[in-house]
Design a protein around this motif. Sequence first.
Motif, PDB file in Angstrom:
ATOM      1  N   GLY A  58       1.313  -1.313  -0.313  1.00  0.00           N
ATOM      2  CA  GLY A  58       0.106  -0.086   0.222  1.00  0.00           C
ATOM      3  C   GLY A  58       0.924   1.434   0.014  1.00  0.00           C
ATOM      4  N   SER A  80       1.643  -8.310   6.484  1.00  0.00           N
ATOM      5  CA  SER A  80       0.533  -8.678   6.104  1.00  0.00           C
ATOM      6  C   SER A  80      -1.006  -8.198   7.420  1.00  0.00           C
ATOM      7  CB  SER A  80      -0.584  -9.769   5.322  1.00  0.00           C
ATOM      8  OG  SER A  80      -0.112 -10.602   6.405  1.00  0.00           O
ATOM      9  N   ILE A  93      -1.312   3.698   5.401  1.00  0.00           N
ATOM     10  CA  ILE A  93      -1.512   3.824   6.881  1.00  0.00           C
ATOM     11  C   ILE A  93      -1.768   3.891   8.137  1.00  0.00           C
ATOM     12  CG2 ILE A  93      -3.720   2.076   6.086  1.00  0.00           C
ATOM     13  CD1 ILE A  93      -6.447   3.803   6.688  1.00  0.00           C
ATOM     14  N   ASP A 120      -4.293   1.859  11.122  1.00  0.00           N
ATOM     15  CA  ASP A 120      -5.718   1.469  10.817  1.00  0.00           C
ATOM     16  C   ASP A 120      -6.285   1.665  12.832  1.00  0.00           C
ATOM     17  OD1 ASP A 120      -8.276   1.982  10.596  1.00  0.00           O
ATOM     18  OD2 ASP A 120      -8.008  -0.377  10.266  1.00  0.00           O
ATOM     19  N   THR A 121      -5.591   0.060  12.884  1.00  0.00           N
ATOM     20  CA  THR A 121      -5.965  -0.451  14.300  1.00  0.00           C
ATOM     21  C   THR A 121      -4.986  -0.143  15.087  1.00  0.00           C
ATOM     22  OG1 THR A 121      -4.960  -2.515  13.548  1.00  0.00           O
ATOM     23  CG2 THR A 121      -7.319  -2.653  13.326  1.00  0.00           C
ATOM     24  N   HIS A 141      -1.900  -2.600  14.856  1.00  0.00           N
ATOM     25  CA  HIS A 141      -1.213  -3.350  14.369  1.00  0.00           C
ATOM     26  C   HIS A 141       0.180  -3.556  13.896  1.00  0.00           C
ATOM     27  CE1 HIS A 141      -3.770  -5.363  17.690  1.00  0.00           C
ATOM     28  NE2 HIS A 141      -4.794  -4.970  17.414  1.00  0.00           N
ATOM     29  N   SER A 194      -4.972  -7.674   1.929  1.00  0.00           N
ATOM     30  CA  SER A 194      -4.667  -7.970   0.269  1.00  0.00           C
ATOM     31  C   SER A 194      -4.741  -9.428   0.035  1.00  0.00           C
ATOM     32  CB  SER A 194      -5.152  -6.814  -0.839  1.00  0.00           C
ATOM     33  OG  SER A 194      -4.121  -6.559  -0.044  1.00  0.00           O
TER      34      SER A 194
HETATM   35  C1  PRP Z   1      -2.822  -1.988   5.419  1.00  0.00           C
HETATM   36  C2  PRP Z   1      -2.468  -0.934   5.340  1.00  0.00           C
HETATM   37  C3  PRP Z   1      -0.987  -0.656   6.783  1.00  0.00           C
HETATM   38  C4  PRP Z   1      -2.257  -1.722   8.040  1.00  0.00           C
HETATM   39  C5  PRP Z   1      -2.224  -0.666   8.621  1.00  0.00           C
HETATM   40  O1  PRP Z   1      -1.357  -3.618   4.889  1.00  0.00           O
HETATM   41  O2  PRP Z   1      -1.065  -1.694   3.820  1.00  0.00           O
HETATM   42  O3  PRP Z   1       0.299  -1.184   6.366  1.00  0.00           O
HETATM   43  O4  PRP Z   1      -2.849  -2.475   6.560  1.00  0.00           O
HETATM   44  O5  PRP Z   1      -3.400  -1.482   9.787  1.00  0.00           O
HETATM   45  P1  PRP Z   1      -3.179  -1.974  10.700  1.00  0.00           P
HETATM   46  O6  PRP Z   1      -3.309  -0.789  11.577  1.00  0.00           O
HETATM   47  O7  PRP Z   1      -4.475  -2.475  10.903  1.00  0.00           O
HETATM   48  O8  PRP Z   1      -2.430  -2.960  10.835  1.00  0.00           O
HETATM   49  P2  PRP Z   1      -2.879  -4.412   4.052  1.00  0.00           P
HETATM   50  O9  PRP Z   1      -1.930  -5.805   5.399  1.00  0.00           O
HETATM   51  O10 PRP Z   1      -3.880  -4.422   3.528  1.00  0.00           O
HETATM   52  O11 PRP Z   1      -1.445  -5.010   2.709  1.00  0.00           O
HETATM   53  P3  PRP Z   1      -1.482  -4.105   1.585  1.00  0.00           P
HETATM   54  O12 PRP Z   1      -0.428  -3.161   2.106  1.00  0.00           O
HETATM   55  O13 PRP Z   1      -0.546  -4.793   0.624  1.00  0.00           O
HETATM   56  O14 PRP Z   1      -2.395  -3.716   1.189  1.00  0.00           O
END
Ligand code: PRP
Length: 197
Positions: free
Chosen positions: A43, A67, A100, A102-103, A105, A197
């Motif tokens: 991402g 991931s 981003i 988000d949570t 983690h 994803s």
């Molecule tokens: C997404 C994003 C962050 C993570 C944030 O990655 O790129 O790295 O989630 O989420 P969190 O704060 O809840 O842990 P994702 O695992 O979807 O993989 P991607 O970047 O390949 O889309």
Amino acid sequence: MHPDCERILFTQEQIAARVRAAAAWLDRRFAGRRPVAVCNLKGSVVFFCDLLRAMQTDAEMDFMAVSSYGNATAAVCRPKIKKHLFSSVEGRDVLLVEDIVDTGHTLLTLRAFLRERGAKSITVVTLLDKPARREVPAEADYACFSVEDAFVVGYGLDYAERYRNLPYIGVLKREACFASGKDEAPAGQAGADGFGS
Ligand code: PRP
């Protein structure tokens, strides 16, 4: 605008302005130093490339992939490191670039990983911060935008691997989640199945 988006949250121009401001902040922070910039795939890749090119700092590039594992009902969320760094970060100043928080983690896992490998300092810059969804104390040092709790796509962010190459950040329509072959709308930014994803 892509028909699967209900609205544009941030335009290309707004993103470019925030990327320039982040680059200037990082140039001041890393003055006289040569950090290793780490992109957390996938991402972050669009933001990473624009940010690094906007910076004057002599930065090296490296890549990781983590991931998000777990789902809304999971008691513990354990992000998994799928791709390690190419080079050592021991004794180095590290700039960790996220798309981003988000949570939180993923960021917590990445910080622990980099600390264990002997990074001298860790600076975290994120394109988006979604504080309403935080589950663990994990904060970026610099966030370009703070966003509401909506499912956002574009400029690197996906839903089921789609929309990453949109040049803006948009809010995904709820019905677009169902149409993608998944049988439920996303619970959060990590994806409908909780596995990213
Ligand atoms: C997404 C994003 C962050 C993570 C944030 O990655 O790129 O790295 O989630 O989420 P969190 O704060 O809840 O842990 P994702 O695992 O979807 O993989 P991607 O970047 O390949 O889309």
